[in-house]
Design a protein around this motif. Structure first.
Motif, PDB file in Angstrom:
ATOM      1  N   LEU A  43      30.167  33.911  56.554  1.00 63.40           N
ATOM      2  CA  LEU A  43      29.189  33.129  55.800  1.00 63.40           C
ATOM      3  C   LEU A  43      29.891  31.958  55.133  1.00 63.40           C
ATOM      4  O   LEU A  43      31.019  32.094  54.642  1.00 63.40           O
ATOM      5  CB  LEU A  43      28.528  33.977  54.714  1.00 63.40           C
ATOM      6  CG  LEU A  43      27.813  35.264  55.126  1.00 63.40           C
ATOM      7  CD1 LEU A  43      27.384  36.030  53.880  1.00 63.40           C
ATOM      8  CD2 LEU A  43      26.616  34.960  56.003  1.00 63.40           C
ATOM      9  N   SER A  44      29.226  30.835  55.105  1.00 65.57           N
ATOM     10  CA  SER A  44      29.743  29.710  54.342  1.00 65.57           C
ATOM     11  C   SER A  44      29.762  30.068  52.858  1.00 65.57           C
ATOM     12  O   SER A  44      28.853  30.746  52.357  1.00 65.57           O
ATOM     13  CB  SER A  44      28.862  28.480  54.565  1.00 65.57           C
ATOM     14  OG  SER A  44      29.180  27.466  53.628  1.00 65.57           O
ATOM     15  N   ILE A  47      26.633  29.197  50.920  1.00 64.01           N
ATOM     16  CA  ILE A  47      25.346  29.793  51.260  1.00 64.01           C
ATOM     17  C   ILE A  47      24.573  30.184  50.005  1.00 64.01           C
ATOM     18  O   ILE A  47      25.142  30.669  49.019  1.00 64.01           O
ATOM     19  CB  ILE A  47      25.543  31.023  52.175  1.00 64.01           C
ATOM     20  CG1 ILE A  47      24.204  31.464  52.780  1.00 64.01           C
ATOM     21  CG2 ILE A  47      26.203  32.172  51.439  1.00 64.01           C
ATOM     22  CD1 ILE A  47      24.341  32.533  53.841  1.00 64.01           C
ATOM     23  N   ASP A  48      23.286  29.953  50.049  1.00 65.14           N
ATOM     24  CA  ASP A  48      22.363  30.363  48.993  1.00 65.14           C
ATOM     25  C   ASP A  48      21.533  31.503  49.568  1.00 65.14           C
ATOM     26  O   ASP A  48      20.638  31.279  50.393  1.00 65.14           O
ATOM     27  CB  ASP A  48      21.467  29.193  48.585  1.00 65.14           C
ATOM     28  CG  ASP A  48      20.468  29.550  47.485  1.00 65.14           C
ATOM     29  OD1 ASP A  48      20.343  30.751  47.154  1.00 65.14           O
ATOM     30  OD2 ASP A  48      19.789  28.631  46.987  1.00 65.14           O
ATOM     31  N   THR A  49      21.841  32.733  49.192  1.00 58.84           N
ATOM     32  CA  THR A  49      21.203  33.878  49.823  1.00 58.84           C
ATOM     33  C   THR A  49      19.724  34.025  49.458  1.00 58.84           C
ATOM     34  O   THR A  49      19.049  34.915  49.983  1.00 58.84           O
ATOM     35  CB  THR A  49      21.944  35.176  49.462  1.00 58.84           C
ATOM     36  OG1 THR A  49      22.026  35.304  48.031  1.00 58.84           O
ATOM     37  CG2 THR A  49      23.338  35.192  50.068  1.00 58.84           C
ATOM     38  N   TYR A  53      18.674  31.167  56.865  1.00 56.49           N
ATOM     39  CA  TYR A  53      19.514  30.322  57.702  1.00 56.49           C
ATOM     40  C   TYR A  53      19.437  30.765  59.164  1.00 56.49           C
ATOM     41  O   TYR A  53      19.136  31.935  59.456  1.00 56.49           O
ATOM     42  CB  TYR A  53      20.972  30.410  57.236  1.00 56.49           C
ATOM     43  CG  TYR A  53      21.186  29.897  55.839  1.00 56.49           C
ATOM     44  CD1 TYR A  53      21.583  28.577  55.606  1.00 56.49           C
ATOM     45  CD2 TYR A  53      20.972  30.727  54.731  1.00 56.49           C
ATOM     46  CE1 TYR A  53      21.783  28.107  54.319  1.00 56.49           C
ATOM     47  CE2 TYR A  53      21.166  30.255  53.440  1.00 56.49           C
ATOM     48  CZ  TYR A  53      21.575  28.946  53.240  1.00 56.49           C
ATOM     49  OH  TYR A  53      21.751  28.480  51.958  1.00 56.49           O
ATOM     50  N   GLY A  81      27.246  26.079  58.658  1.00 58.25           N
ATOM     51  CA  GLY A  81      26.002  26.498  58.036  1.00 58.25           C
ATOM     52  C   GLY A  81      25.259  27.627  58.711  1.00 58.25           C
ATOM     53  O   GLY A  81      24.165  28.005  58.266  1.00 58.25           O
ATOM     54  N   VAL A  83      24.844  31.654  59.838  1.00 52.55           N
ATOM     55  CA  VAL A  83      25.308  33.019  59.631  1.00 52.55           C
ATOM     56  C   VAL A  83      25.819  33.485  60.983  1.00 52.55           C
ATOM     57  O   VAL A  83      25.120  33.360  61.995  1.00 52.55           O
ATOM     58  CB  VAL A  83      24.168  33.926  59.138  1.00 52.55           C
ATOM     59  CG1 VAL A  83      24.641  35.377  59.045  1.00 52.55           C
ATOM     60  CG2 VAL A  83      23.641  33.435  57.796  1.00 52.55           C
TER      61      VAL A  83
END
Length: 327
Positions: A43-44, A47-49, A53, A81, A83
């Motif tokens: 994951l980057s 990332i905003d979980t 994505y 970007g 997953v």
């Protein structure tokens, strides 16, 4: 949501340097046969979980493990970007299944769909935006998975090997009907021996410790694989690049490419090296596939160079391909 068992093991040492831009988590999940598939999820760090994505399932070169080329692809696509998960096939690497080092076209194809099961149940993954990348032997497995699993919205292969064609027809389709019949007789005899011994015969793979040089007398193709699997470049203790002898029987009657045209209108991207001994597999598959399809030839690249040579692997092309086709 499906119950997912998280694997508490420590992530195995990689054959490449981990990026400071991503996190990697060891995960595991069941396929439909009850085998526990071990995977690394990249994951980057940005990332905003709380958002969703696009995601990618990435298969290993034939005989390889997730800590090698598949992990390199997953890491680089995570930086862009996506997953991404790199997984070990059933009966191999850190995935479960006994006896060890079985090779099965059906199981290896199923492992891609099991990856879709896993990714599609992550809150931060858009289950309508899942693609697959297959390297070497897993290229054909990813194609076959897409033939039967429409949840895979786009497929890319790199240095694809069609192992069913290879084992059924021989290198460059040179195996005669008589040679094939004799091979099946020998495999049948080996099954009796395996039954009496209580375990299948496993040929010697590459050395358990990395070699310093390529032995003299190897043919060019074996020398190339030795350079990757047996030397410091790509050596990993879980990747002996050998399968049980009788695994070959499964491929004799399991053509992987028979329905490749049915993937359309979902797109396929074939990536091959200009100097790859395996390029005819991708070129022939490209001709059989329906539109949309694309063939990219990397100047100067050999087969194994698309495993790990980040200066040759066209990650920008992979990013644009999946960004376009996963929406």
């Amino acid at each position: 949501m499906s119950e997912i068992t998280e694997n508490k093991r420590e992530a195995s040492e990689k054959t490449f340097e981990l990026s400071k831009k991503v996190t990697v988590e060891s995960v595991s999940y069941k396929n439909k046969y009850g085998i526990t598939v071990a995977a690394d999820m990249y994951l980057s760090k940005d990332i905003d979980t709380s958002k969703q994505y696009p995601a990618l399932i990435i298969g290993t070169p034939y005989g390889g493990v997730k800590e090698q080329g598949a992990g390199i692809y997953a890491q680089n696509m995570a930086e862009r970007g996506f997953v991404a998960i790199a997984f070990d096939e059933s009966y191999n690497g850190e995935s479960s299944g006994e006896p060890r080092q079985i090779s099965s076209p059906d199981l290896f194809v199923e492992d891609f769909s099991a990856g879709v099961d896993f990714l599609g149940t992550r809150d931060f993954v858009d289950r309508d935006k899942i693609g697959a990348i297959g390297i070497c032997g897993s290229g054909a497995f990813s194609i076959t998975a897409a033939q039967v699993d429409p949840r895979i919205k786009a497929v890319a292969t790199a240095s694809m090997y069609d192992m069913s064609r290879m084992l059924r027809k021989g290198w460059e389709d040179t195996m005669t009907d008589e040679q094939r019949a004799q091979a099946l007789v020998q495999l049948g005899e080996q099954r009796w021996k395996d039954f009496e011994n209580g375990s299948p015969l496993l040929p010697d793979g590459f050395p358990g410790e990395p070699a310093d040089s390529i032995p003299e007398g190897l043919d060019p193709i074996t020398s190339e694989f030795f350079e990757y699997y047996a030397m410091k470049r790509g050596h990993h203790p879980n990747a002996g690049a050998a399968f049980t002898v009788t695994s070959t029987m499964s491929f004799m009657n399991f053509p992987l490419m028979n329905y490749i045209e049915t993937i359309s209108p979902r797109p396929i991207l074939f990536i091959i090296g200009e100097n790859a001994h395996s390029r005819y597999f991708s070129e022939d598959a490209y001709e059989m596939a329906a539109e949309p399809k694309e063939l990219v030839i990397i100047p100067g690249a050999r087969h194994i160079d698309l495993y790990d040579r980040t200066d040759m692997i066209p990650f920008d092309k992979l990013e644009s391909f999946f960004s376009k086709n996963l929406g």
